[in-house]
Scaffold this motif. Structure first.
Motif, PDB file in Angstrom:
ATOM      1  N   GLU A 407       0.845  -1.085  -0.105  1.00 45.27           N
ATOM      2  CA  GLU A 407      -0.041  -0.035   0.003  1.00 45.27           C
ATOM      3  C   GLU A 407       0.853   1.282  -0.031  1.00 45.27           C
ATOM      4  O   GLU A 407       1.907   1.388   0.762  1.00 45.27           O
ATOM      5  N   GLU A 455      -4.980   6.112  -0.957  1.00 49.50           N
ATOM      6  CA  GLU A 455      -4.527   4.808  -0.791  1.00 49.50           C
ATOM      7  C   GLU A 455      -4.303   4.188  -2.149  1.00 49.50           C
ATOM      8  O   GLU A 455      -5.247   3.784  -2.869  1.00 49.50           O
ATOM      9  N   GLN A 457      -3.257   0.446  -3.647  1.00 52.97           N
ATOM     10  CA  GLN A 457      -2.868  -0.941  -3.265  1.00 52.97           C
ATOM     11  C   GLN A 457      -2.431  -1.474  -4.644  1.00 52.97           C
ATOM     12  O   GLN A 457      -3.038  -1.566  -5.628  1.00 52.97           O
TER      13      GLN A 457
END
Length: 478
Positions: A407, A455, A457
């Protein structure tokens, strides 16, 4: 010794509200939405009950999945449930009523309880208070009182109450001659014409002892299992968690069927209070403010030659219409509903179709609520997923790790306290960090302002179930 009080309100908040999809979904049902007026329907219900004379803090019986949202919304309006009881599974209203009786008896010798769904709309507060005052008199005399709503149209979507004789010495209280199932259109018109029928509102008033005796007589299994579920309950972060096995063993049955249709103590109070259960988009259109052409509009909407329709833009996009009549058009971030108003009752069936296809939109909004804040997908493809995350002041994500993804976090607003493999750093706007696969990490917002971050990922698998929680202040394990 528990303190005496006159009246104990009970709020039932276990429904899923799929009839108002795509706005209302299993994880964020209609009682949590601001559909009419200020605040959510749950907040409006709690505030309405708080205004009643001699009222106490409400008992709230809720779906376990919604516990943090419900507590947050009630906290926002200064209401403290006492207690907030979590149902591990849905078992309809009779077990919930039994739970409420036992919980209320822990606070008073034999209180009068009022049972109120959390997702109803009541336009006339003065009429509501008057009806409650009359119902309290009936409950004090030993009756189980229901509220019969004065019908304004030949409605086929509600059950009906046929009024009996007036109860002597109790003005405004009548016996119940019969509970009647949802009628066809011809029968509903006949009910309206006779003037002796009312809509069954699903609201009740009674003494705890009276209802418990009725449950013992007509639904003993409900009483036994509900009592065991509460007796073996545990406290968890301020919530009352029922014994799951005991509660699951209870029959799933409505209080109308379990008790009201069988008891000779049923009474009713006729009420014209601007009530609706808002059970469909058509019902919501009926209560919403409208323009001169009968259109109810929410959000960015521009129409030409359009009549008697409901347009709602809940995601900021512009909705437009030309030559539309008697239609529903509702837009959210990930789904759009277009349907004739007259077929609004079929929305629930449409959601069932979506669930059968495993469509996530059936249950989840793009913005997903968590006890610490929210997250919203902004992009995804094979091998990556991007989210916008908002952490409430004081919010603290679990200490966790992921087996199949890394992440990248970029703070865009606020201050983040980040712990990675035991090392804590502080990040502010335009600063970032990297969480490698398998690293233990936690995100916190210790400030008084919301924290916003992006974020990203990256990995072979980027679904929500790739989370191993090592510690969680909210008691979650999955």
């Amino acid at each position: 010794m528990p303190n005496e009080f006159t009246f104990c309100p009970v709020i039932l908040s276990g429904g899923s509200g799929t009839r108002l999809w795509p706005l209302s979904r299993r994880t964020y049902p209609k009682q949590l939405l601001p559909l009419i007026g200020g605040g959510s329907l749950l907040q409006q219900t709690a505030q309405r009950l708080a205004r009643l004379p001699n009222s106490s803090d409400p008992i709230v019986i809720a779906n376990d999945d919604h516990r943090f949202l419900i507590r947050q919304q009630l906290t926002e309006i200064g209401v403290t449930p006492s207690p907030l009881i979590l149902e591990p599974v849905g078992r309809n209203t009779a077990p919930a009523v039994a739970l409420a009786c036992h919980a209320a008896l822990q606070r008073a010798a034999d209180p009068i309880l009022g049972i109120f769904p959390s997702d109803h709309h009541i336009a006339n507060d003065a009429a509501f208070q008057s009806a409650v005052a009359t119902a309290i008199q009936g409950a004090s005399a030993g009756y189980i009182v229901t509220f019969s709503i004065t019908p304004t149209r030949p409605e086929t979507g509600y059950g009906y109450i046929r009024h009996g004789d007036p109860v002597s010495d109790l003005p405004g209280v009548e016996t119940v001659a019969a509970f009647v199932e949802k009628p066809d259109a011809v029968t509903a018109q006949r009910y309206l014409d006779t003037g002796n029928y009312g809509w069954n509102s699903g609201m009740f008033m009674f003494r705890a002892s009276v209802m418990l005796k009725a449950l013992e007589a007509f639904a003993p299994d409900v009483l036994t299992h509900s009592q065991a579920a509460l007796a073996n309950a545990s406290l968890d972060l301020g919530f009352t968690r029922l014994d799951a096995a005991a509660f699951a063993a209870s029959p799933s049955i409505a209080i109308d069927v379990a008790v009201m249709e069988k008891t000779d103590q049923a009474a009713t109070v006729a009420a014209d209070m601007g009530w609706s259960d808002l059970g469909s988009w058509e019902a919501l259109h009926g209560f919403a403010d409208k323009d001169s052409n009968g259109n109810a509009l929410q959000g960015k909407v521009q129409l030409r030659d359009t009549r008697n329709s409901y347009f709602r833009s809940d995601d900021g996009r512009l909705l437009t219409g030309i030559g539309v009549e008697d239609m529903i058009v509702v837009s959210t971030a990930d789904a759009v509903l277009v349907a004739p108003l007259a077929r609004a009752g079929e929305v629930k069936d449409l959601v069932s179709d979506l669930s059968a296809l495993n469509a996530p939109e059936a249950d989840l909004h793009r913005k997903v609520s968590r006890p610490w804040g929210t997250y919203q997908d902004i992009d995804r493809d094979d091998g990556f997923r991007a989210k916008r995350i908002v952490v409430h002041p004081g919010g603290r994500l679990s200490l966790q790790r992921h087996r199949q993804r890394s992440e990248h976090w970029v703070v865009v607003k606020g201050t983040a306290h980040v712990t990675i493999d035991g090392v804590e750093t502080v990040l502010t706007r335009n600063q970032s960090t990297y969480v490698s696969i398998g690293a233990t990490h936690r995100l916190e917002n210790k400030s008084n302002e919301p924290l916003h971050l992006i974020e990203v990922q990256v990995g072979d698998y980027v679904e929500e179930n790739d989370i191993e929680r090592l510690d969680d202040v909210y008691g979650r394990t999955t």
